[in-house]
Scaffold this motif. Sequence first.
Motif, PDB file in Angstrom:
ATOM      1  N   LYS A   1       0.747  -1.391   0.080  1.00 28.26           N
ATOM      2  CA  LYS A   1       0.326  -0.010   0.493  1.00 28.26           C
ATOM      3  C   LYS A   1       0.908   1.117   0.469  1.00 28.26           C
ATOM      4  O   LYS A   1       0.821   2.385   0.201  1.00 28.26           O
ATOM      5  CB  LYS A   1      -1.468  -0.194   1.490  1.00 28.26           C
ATOM      6  N   LEU A   2       1.883   1.443  -0.666  1.00 28.45           N
ATOM      7  CA  LEU A   2       3.011   2.080  -0.324  1.00 28.45           C
ATOM      8  C   LEU A   2       2.537   3.425  -1.257  1.00 28.45           C
ATOM      9  O   LEU A   2       2.393   3.454  -1.791  1.00 28.45           O
ATOM     10  CB  LEU A   2       4.182   1.354  -1.465  1.00 28.45           C
ATOM     11  N   GLU A   3       2.493   4.615  -0.592  1.00 26.66           N
ATOM     12  CA  GLU A   3       1.588   5.930  -0.783  1.00 26.66           C
ATOM     13  C   GLU A   3       3.050   7.294  -0.669  1.00 26.66           C
ATOM     14  O   GLU A   3       3.747   7.255   0.489  1.00 26.66           O
ATOM     15  CB  GLU A   3       0.544   5.870  -0.898  1.00 26.66           C
ATOM     16  N   GLY A   4       2.936   8.039  -1.190  1.00 27.13           N
ATOM     17  CA  GLY A   4       3.121   9.905  -0.435  1.00 27.13           C
ATOM     18  C   GLY A   4       4.831   9.638  -0.165  1.00 27.13           C
ATOM     19  O   GLY A   4       4.669  10.488  -0.251  1.00 27.13           O
ATOM     20  N   LEU A   5       5.476   8.776  -0.858  1.00 22.54           N
ATOM     21  CA  LEU A   5       6.777   8.867  -0.982  1.00 22.54           C
ATOM     22  C   LEU A   5       7.360   9.542  -2.418  1.00 22.54           C
ATOM     23  O   LEU A   5       6.153   9.662  -3.492  1.00 22.54           O
ATOM     24  CB  LEU A   5       7.774   7.609  -0.843  1.00 22.54           C
TER      25      LEU A   5
ATOM     26  N   ILE B   1       7.156 -13.118 -13.087  1.00 22.49           N
ATOM     27  CA  ILE B   1       7.256 -12.224 -13.598  1.00 22.49           C
ATOM     28  C   ILE B   1       6.271 -12.108 -14.077  1.00 22.49           C
ATOM     29  O   ILE B   1       6.407 -10.658 -15.187  1.00 22.49           O
ATOM     30  CB  ILE B   1       8.378 -13.646 -15.394  1.00 22.49           C
ATOM     31  N   ASN B   2       5.133 -12.457 -14.698  1.00 25.46           N
ATOM     32  CA  ASN B   2       4.532 -12.350 -15.244  1.00 25.46           C
ATOM     33  C   ASN B   2       3.698 -11.348 -15.078  1.00 25.46           C
ATOM     34  O   ASN B   2       3.437  -9.571 -15.032  1.00 25.46           O
ATOM     35  CB  ASN B   2       2.841 -13.526 -15.287  1.00 25.46           C
ATOM     36  N   TRP B   3       3.893 -10.814 -13.352  1.00 24.85           N
ATOM     37  CA  TRP B   3       3.176  -9.414 -12.298  1.00 24.85           C
ATOM     38  C   TRP B   3       3.661  -8.289 -12.331  1.00 24.85           C
ATOM     39  O   TRP B   3       3.624  -7.134 -12.744  1.00 24.85           O
ATOM     40  CB  TRP B   3       3.558 -10.353 -11.125  1.00 24.85           C
ATOM     41  N   LEU B   4       5.388  -8.513 -12.620  1.00 26.36           N
ATOM     42  CA  LEU B   4       5.936  -7.594 -13.367  1.00 26.36           C
ATOM     43  C   LEU B   4       5.729  -6.681 -14.028  1.00 26.36           C
ATOM     44  O   LEU B   4       5.617  -5.825 -15.231  1.00 26.36           O
ATOM     45  CB  LEU B   4       7.331  -8.317 -12.759  1.00 26.36           C
ATOM     46  N   GLN B   5       5.479  -7.482 -15.277  1.00 22.64           N
ATOM     47  CA  GLN B   5       5.285  -7.048 -16.483  1.00 22.64           C
ATOM     48  C   GLN B   5       3.876  -7.065 -16.763  1.00 22.64           C
ATOM     49  O   GLN B   5       4.061  -5.597 -17.454  1.00 22.64           O
ATOM     50  CB  GLN B   5       4.896  -8.311 -17.331  1.00 22.64           C
ATOM     51  N   GLU B   6       3.357  -7.167 -16.081  1.00 22.72           N
ATOM     52  CA  GLU B   6       1.827  -6.300 -16.307  1.00 22.72           C
ATOM     53  C   GLU B   6       2.096  -4.932 -15.288  1.00 22.72           C
ATOM     54  O   GLU B   6       0.881  -4.077 -15.781  1.00 22.72           O
ATOM     55  CB  GLU B   6       0.426  -7.114 -15.228  1.00 22.72           C
ATOM     56  N   ALA B   7       3.539  -5.081 -14.402  1.00 26.03           N
ATOM     57  CA  ALA B   7       3.034  -3.606 -13.688  1.00 26.03           C
ATOM     58  C   ALA B   7       4.099  -2.705 -14.419  1.00 26.03           C
ATOM     59  O   ALA B   7       4.749  -1.865 -14.532  1.00 26.03           O
ATOM     60  CB  ALA B   7       3.506  -3.986 -12.962  1.00 26.03           C
ATOM     61  N   SER B   8       3.988  -3.193 -15.304  1.00 24.32           N
ATOM     62  CA  SER B   8       5.244  -2.245 -16.642  1.00 24.32           C
ATOM     63  C   SER B   8       6.421  -1.827 -16.484  1.00 24.32           C
ATOM     64  O   SER B   8       7.576  -1.102 -16.235  1.00 24.32           O
ATOM     65  CB  SER B   8       4.381  -0.722 -16.341  1.00 24.32           C
ATOM     66  N   PHE B   9       7.003  -3.398 -15.828  1.00 26.01           N
ATOM     67  CA  PHE B   9       8.174  -3.694 -15.782  1.00 26.01           C
ATOM     68  C   PHE B   9       9.663  -4.288 -17.013  1.00 26.01           C
ATOM     69  O   PHE B   9       8.564  -5.439 -17.412  1.00 26.01           O
ATOM     70  CB  PHE B   9       9.078  -4.572 -14.484  1.00 26.01           C
TER      71      PHE B   9
ATOM     72  N   THR C   1       1.916  -4.492  -4.997  1.00 26.50           N
ATOM     73  CA  THR C   1       3.523  -3.846  -4.063  1.00 26.50           C
ATOM     74  C   THR C   1       3.913  -3.733  -5.191  1.00 26.50           C
ATOM     75  O   THR C   1       5.020  -2.785  -5.287  1.00 26.50           O
ATOM     76  CB  THR C   1       4.304  -5.203  -3.577  1.00 26.50           C
ATOM     77  N   PHE C   2       4.015  -4.378  -6.509  1.00 26.18           N
ATOM     78  CA  PHE C   2       4.761  -4.476  -7.882  1.00 26.18           C
ATOM     79  C   PHE C   2       4.617  -2.633  -8.343  1.00 26.18           C
ATOM     80  O   PHE C   2       5.348  -2.012  -9.014  1.00 26.18           O
ATOM     81  CB  PHE C   2       4.647  -5.362  -8.857  1.00 26.18           C
ATOM     82  N   ARG C   3       3.176  -2.586  -8.335  1.00 25.10           N
ATOM     83  CA  ARG C   3       3.042  -1.168  -8.895  1.00 25.10           C
ATOM     84  C   ARG C   3       2.611  -0.092  -8.360  1.00 25.10           C
ATOM     85  O   ARG C   3       3.522   1.027  -8.189  1.00 25.10           O
ATOM     86  CB  ARG C   3       1.347  -1.287  -9.227  1.00 25.10           C
ATOM     87  N   HIS C   4       2.938  -0.310  -6.766  1.00 25.58           N
ATOM     88  CA  HIS C   4       3.244   1.051  -5.976  1.00 25.58           C
ATOM     89  C   HIS C   4       4.963   1.030  -6.369  1.00 25.58           C
ATOM     90  O   HIS C   4       4.850   2.267  -6.142  1.00 25.58           O
ATOM     91  CB  HIS C   4       3.121   0.458  -4.433  1.00 25.58           C
TER      92      HIS C   4
ATOM     93  N   ARG D   1      17.181 -19.324  -3.557  1.00 21.64           N
ATOM     94  CA  ARG D   1      16.788 -17.880  -3.560  1.00 21.64           C
ATOM     95  C   ARG D   1      16.838 -17.179  -4.863  1.00 21.64           C
ATOM     96  O   ARG D   1      17.853 -17.965  -5.007  1.00 21.64           O
ATOM     97  CB  ARG D   1      17.752 -17.358  -2.371  1.00 21.64           C
ATOM     98  N   ILE D   2      15.327 -16.973  -5.162  1.00 23.25           N
ATOM     99  CA  ILE D   2      15.221 -16.496  -6.651  1.00 23.25           C
ATOM    100  C   ILE D   2      16.264 -15.070  -6.938  1.00 23.25           C
ATOM    101  O   ILE D   2      15.088 -14.145  -5.656  1.00 23.25           O
ATOM    102  CB  ILE D   2      14.025 -16.587  -7.099  1.00 23.25           C
ATOM    103  N   PHE D   3      16.769 -14.044  -7.375  1.00 25.76           N
ATOM    104  CA  PHE D   3      16.879 -12.933  -7.713  1.00 25.76           C
ATOM    105  C   PHE D   3      16.672 -12.449  -8.955  1.00 25.76           C
ATOM    106  O   PHE D   3      16.537 -12.938  -9.959  1.00 25.76           O
ATOM    107  CB  PHE D   3      18.559 -12.188  -7.476  1.00 25.76           C
ATOM    108  N   PHE D   4      16.237 -11.432  -9.155  1.00 20.38           N
ATOM    109  CA  PHE D   4      14.748 -10.490  -9.840  1.00 20.38           C
ATOM    110  C   PHE D   4      15.539  -9.167  -9.995  1.00 20.38           C
ATOM    111  O   PHE D   4      15.479  -8.720  -8.844  1.00 20.38           O
ATOM    112  CB  PHE D   4      13.349 -10.355  -9.854  1.00 20.38           C
ATOM    113  N   THR D   5      15.615  -8.349 -11.230  1.00 24.96           N
ATOM    114  CA  THR D   5      16.653  -7.170 -11.590  1.00 24.96           C
ATOM    115  C   THR D   5      15.896  -6.814 -12.693  1.00 24.96           C
ATOM    116  O   THR D   5      15.276  -7.980 -14.072  1.00 24.96           O
ATOM    117  CB  THR D   5      18.117  -7.231 -12.165  1.00 24.96           C
ATOM    118  N   CYS D   6      14.907  -5.540 -12.194  1.00 28.53           N
ATOM    119  CA  CYS D   6      13.630  -5.250 -12.632  1.00 28.53           C
ATOM    120  C   CYS D   6      14.149  -3.812 -13.647  1.00 28.53           C
ATOM    121  O   CYS D   6      14.743  -2.752 -12.575  1.00 28.53           O
ATOM    122  CB  CYS D   6      12.582  -5.173 -13.064  1.00 28.53           C
ATOM    123  N   ARG D   7      13.342  -3.406 -14.498  1.00 28.17           N
ATOM    124  CA  ARG D   7      13.920  -2.007 -14.874  1.00 28.17           C
ATOM    125  C   ARG D   7      12.307  -1.135 -15.635  1.00 28.17           C
ATOM    126  O   ARG D   7      11.945  -2.024 -15.937  1.00 28.17           O
ATOM    127  CB  ARG D   7      13.738  -1.527 -16.364  1.00 28.17           C
ATOM    128  N   LYS D   8      11.872  -0.311 -14.998  1.00 24.25           N
ATOM    129  CA  LYS D   8      10.992   0.406 -15.552  1.00 24.25           C
ATOM    130  C   LYS D   8      10.519   0.829 -16.753  1.00 24.25           C
ATOM    131  O   LYS D   8      11.674   1.707 -16.924  1.00 24.25           O
ATOM    132  CB  LYS D   8      11.032   1.296 -14.830  1.00 24.25           C
TER     133      LYS D   8
END
Length: 248
Positions: free
Chosen positions: A94-98, A212-220, A123-126, A240-247
Amino acid sequence: MSYEQLAYVYDHLMADAPYDSWVRYLCEETEHFQAPGNRVLDLGCGTGELSIRLIKKGFDVTGVDMSENMLAVAAEKAGKEGVVFPLFQQDMSKLEGLPEYDIATIFCDSLNYLSTPEEVRDTFRHVHSHLAPEGLFLFDVHSTYQMAQIFSNQTFTLNEEEVAYIWSSFPGEEPHSVEHDLTFFVLDEESGRYDRIEEFHQQRTFPVRDFINWLQEASFDVLSVTTDFSDAPPEETSQRIFFTCRKK
């Protein structure tokens, strides 16, 4: 879920955590994929151990955590280390206001404390909305193998002079989830007695393809998916799985 009482013994229990490896991973990935700046949003920052290490590496860090007690410990620790950085109590879903940041992180499997796909997607969208153009998003999660084979139906113990614990893990009700039942005995130095602390934690993960699908849905754009602090792609027994993504 917030750690509440556990916050004050968390650093002792995480003494062997690979913080240097997380710092190295972030430095290497942000250099390789050319982060637009050095402003870092450290989500699930806990007691601030990683945030403070990143500050000492020259990053401009903001910490966010759900637990008031964790943040209090982080602020106290920062004072002792001679650093100052903003700390906010928020739910990452629910991240907001930053303001905008150049890099966002969710390390130490903090994302696994989200219990539903909706919370992960939120979370991905925020995170996306709080990143500058071309900003990078880095996080790690437990694998489905880790949940089923390493945690499930296992008991872990520790017996030291200051802290002892019994940590039992059981399969959760949801797919790829576990429930952790923890009992700690923490030495009260003034009385010489041990305080008993009980905690109940729930964690859940999802298949790599879902993330991966959710990240792509969030425009990453998903730039890399690796395992266990290596350059290797995920395998069946990766933990442990690591992800690096770009907006985008």
